[in-house]
Enzyme design. Structure first.
Site, PDB file in Angstrom:
ATOM      1  N   SER A  91       0.797  -1.234   0.000  1.00  0.00           N
ATOM      2  CA  SER A  91       0.000   0.000   0.000  1.00  0.00           C
ATOM      3  C   SER A  91       0.824   1.276   0.000  1.00  0.00           C
ATOM      4  O   SER A  91       0.268   2.364  -0.188  1.00  0.00           O
ATOM      5  CB  SER A  91      -0.937   0.001   1.211  1.00  0.00           C
ATOM      6  OG  SER A  91      -1.893  -1.031   1.104  1.00  0.00           O
ATOM      7  N   THR A  92       2.135   1.168   0.229  1.00  0.00           N
ATOM      8  CA  THR A  92       2.964   2.380   0.166  1.00  0.00           C
ATOM      9  C   THR A  92       3.018   2.951  -1.253  1.00  0.00           C
ATOM     10  O   THR A  92       3.446   4.087  -1.453  1.00  0.00           O
ATOM     11  CB  THR A  92       4.401   2.096   0.642  1.00  0.00           C
ATOM     12  OG1 THR A  92       4.968   1.042  -0.149  1.00  0.00           O
ATOM     13  CG2 THR A  92       4.415   1.692   2.108  1.00  0.00           C
TER      14      THR A  92
END
Length: 581
Positions: free
Chosen positions: A296-297
């Site tokens: 998700s970064t």
């Protein structure tokens, strides 16, 4: 009777006598000519022959260049040492001195005797290399025939394991083997000098004649890292890994404005000053060598791509109900459910919605997401020049299928390093400008290149601040007194023995920057396989980011931009004149 007389003057055979005299004369002339030739016409021959038996050229060791941090604190220095060697053919007859030699050399007599007897027919062996001057002088004080010393230098690393992966180390001959010692070996190496001496046939020094050439020391290397920040990063990573019993971890801290690497640490680490129990896995600079799916970064990069197209505005909403999305044979799931099932773009990042991010990416197309990720340096070398750097993988397709586009938008199907992740967030923090990364100190701020639209980058900065400061945000990443921005990530580890992912094996990630009002520092935290207490990035990696960012900003004297968040302390009223406090 006829009488014969004998004449000793050679009159009986006069020609023979004259021949002998002539030959003797020719011999005298030949000898005289040869003497004259050697001493007048070929004087150098006799001199060289004499020199070969007594004149020796002894090398003068060169001082290897020093490695320091940006403030001049030493990270690698060379100290003088003595190397003890012996001529076994001479020492073999000095058995009475063997016990004393073995004792001061720090070895047992049996091993010393066995080694010496095995090399009895040789003229050179090392007895012990790189002894301290005090210990080396104790050996030479025994004055044992056949034992000699050589002046050398030994590399010492004052920061020990804290900077080991970055600085690297040298071998026994001071040749770079790992890290920056290897990358800048030619720059750091000095040029040895040469000294002429006279020795007798047993190798003993008679006279120090002259210096033929002086040793030229190596060049110094000033790194970009700040040793104080390096210690802080090392401590925070160690404590975070200990708390969650993680297998390994990395932290990279960048200066947003200059692209300098301010800190780079890894665990497990090793002590370069004592490598007796060194394991190969300990030497890996995981921040540059290990690749992983960033999870998700990557959503902030995908969101920037959406805003850059102009098709999406921050207030646009996406229906993510019921928290799952089916694409072919793949099912995309959200970890947390959105209230009402509708999220705006900021809410997609706040809730880390895979479904919402996938729908946005499917609308703009996989190529737009790919181009944004490539713009921030993913799938490319960072230009740091570090040995063994991995480039990772950023897939590119002629025709983007829906599953591939969706997976890429929330950080799967690609691989990055911790350094690349930190660089991507530093570009976001720098309003979309990319500056060259550097492991060496940069004295002038580079202009940089605009790789993302400035307006889109600034909008995402605000979204990432909301990710941390919102009521349901990643509160463990908050920094007292400062507004900071960032995004957590949790990525399953790919299986190395088969297709798919490992069971219950994760990487916890957090990347961010601060202060949000004027970003100075970008940090990426990667913790590998936490096994106790949880594995989500917001739980495991976010506190490490918070602790490091808090200390780093204060150490760098960055003014707080969120004083309202700090507890107000009422100061006592100062006493009036004449009163005692």
């Amino acid at each position: 009777m006829k009488k014969f007389g004998f004449k000793p003057n050679g009159s009986l055979y006069p020609w023979r006598f004259r021949l002998v005299i002539a030959l003797l004369g020719l011999c005298c002339v030949a000898v005289a000519w040869r003497i004259a030739e050697l001493h007048v016409l070929d004087e150098g021959f006799l001199k060289s022959q004499g020199d070969k038996r007594s004149v020796r050229h002894v090398p003068i060791p060169a001082h290897r260049g020093q490695i320091t941090d940006r403030n001049g604190e030493p990270l690698a220095v060379s100290t003088p040492v003595l190397t003890i060697w012996a001529n076994p053919s001479q020492l073999i007859d000095q058995q009475a001195h063997w016990p004393d030699l073995a004792r001061v050399l720090g070895t047992d007599l049996a091993t010393f005797s066995e080694r010496l007897k095995a090399n009895a027919d040789k003229e050179f062996i090392y007895l012990r290399r790189r002894m301290t001057p005090l210990d080396g002088e104790a050996v030479m004080a025994l004055k044992v025939h056949g034992v000699y010393s050589i002046e050398e230098y030994r590399r010492f690393y004052p920061a020990g394991e804290v900077a080991a992966h970055l600085v690297g180390f040298t071998n026994v001959d001071e040749k770079g083997q790992e890290g920056l010692e290897l990358a800048y070996d030619q720059w750091l190496q000095g040029v040895p000098g040469k000294r002429q001496v006279l020795q007798d046939r047993r190798g003993r020094l008679i006279k120090d004649v002259q210096v033929i050439s002086n040793a030229r020391p190596g060049n110094d290397l000033k790194l970009s890292i700040d040793l104080r920040l390096q210690y802080l990063a090392h401590r925070e990573l160690r404590e975070g890994m200990k708390k969650f019993e993680a297998k390994a971890g990395s932290i990279v801290m960048l200066d947003v404005r200059t692209g300098e690497v301010l800190a780079m640490v890894n665990h497990p680490s090793y002590n370069p000053n004592n490598r007796s129990n060194l394991q190969p896995g300990m030497m890996r600079n995981r921040a540059i060598i290990d690749v992983f799916e960033p999870g998700s970064t990557m959503k902030p990069i995908s969101m920037t791509a959406a805003l850059a197209t102009g098709r999406w505005k921050p207030t646009d909403q996406v229906n993510v109900y019921p928290g799952t999305m089916r694409i072919g044979r793949y099912t995309i799931r959200d970890v947390s459910r959105a209230p009402g099932g509708v999220l705006d773009l900021s809410g997609i990042l706040l809730k880390s919605s895979n479904v919402g991010m996938s729908k946005v990416a499917l609308d703009i197309g996989g190529q737009a997401v790919h181009d944004a990720m490539q713009s921030v340096g993913l799938g490319e070398y960072t230009g740091l020049g570090f040995p063994g750097e991995r480039v990772g993988k950023l897939p590119s397709y002629r025709e983007w299928r829906s599953a591939e586009t969706a997976a890429l938008s929330y950080g799967y199907g690609l691989s990055v390093t911790a350094v690349q992740l930190a660089q991507a967030y530093s570009i976001l923090a720098n309003d979309g400008r990319k500056v060259p990364m550097s492991l060496l100190r940069v004295d002038e701020r580079p202009a940089g290149q605009q790789v993302l639209p400035e307006a889109a980058a600034k909008t995402v900065q605000g979204m990432l601040q909301n990710v941390i400061e919102a009521e349901s945000g990643t509160y463990r990443a908050r920094v007292p007194g400062y507004h900071v921005s960032g995004k957590s990530g949790t990525a399953r580890k790919a299986s190395t023995s088969s297709k798919g992912y490992q069971e219950d094996s994760y990487r916890s990630l957090f990347a961010g920057f601060g202060p949000s009002s004027d970003p100075r520092i970008a940090i990426a935290v990667v913790i590998d396989e936490p096994s106790e207490g949880g594995y989500y990035g917001g739980l495991v990696a976010a506190p490490v980011f918070s602790g490091l960012m808090s200390n780093a900003l204060r150490l760098m004297n960055v003014a707080p931009d969120n004083l309202g968040d700090m507890q107000q302390v009422e100061l006592p009223t100062p006493p009036a004149t004449g009163e005692r406090g």
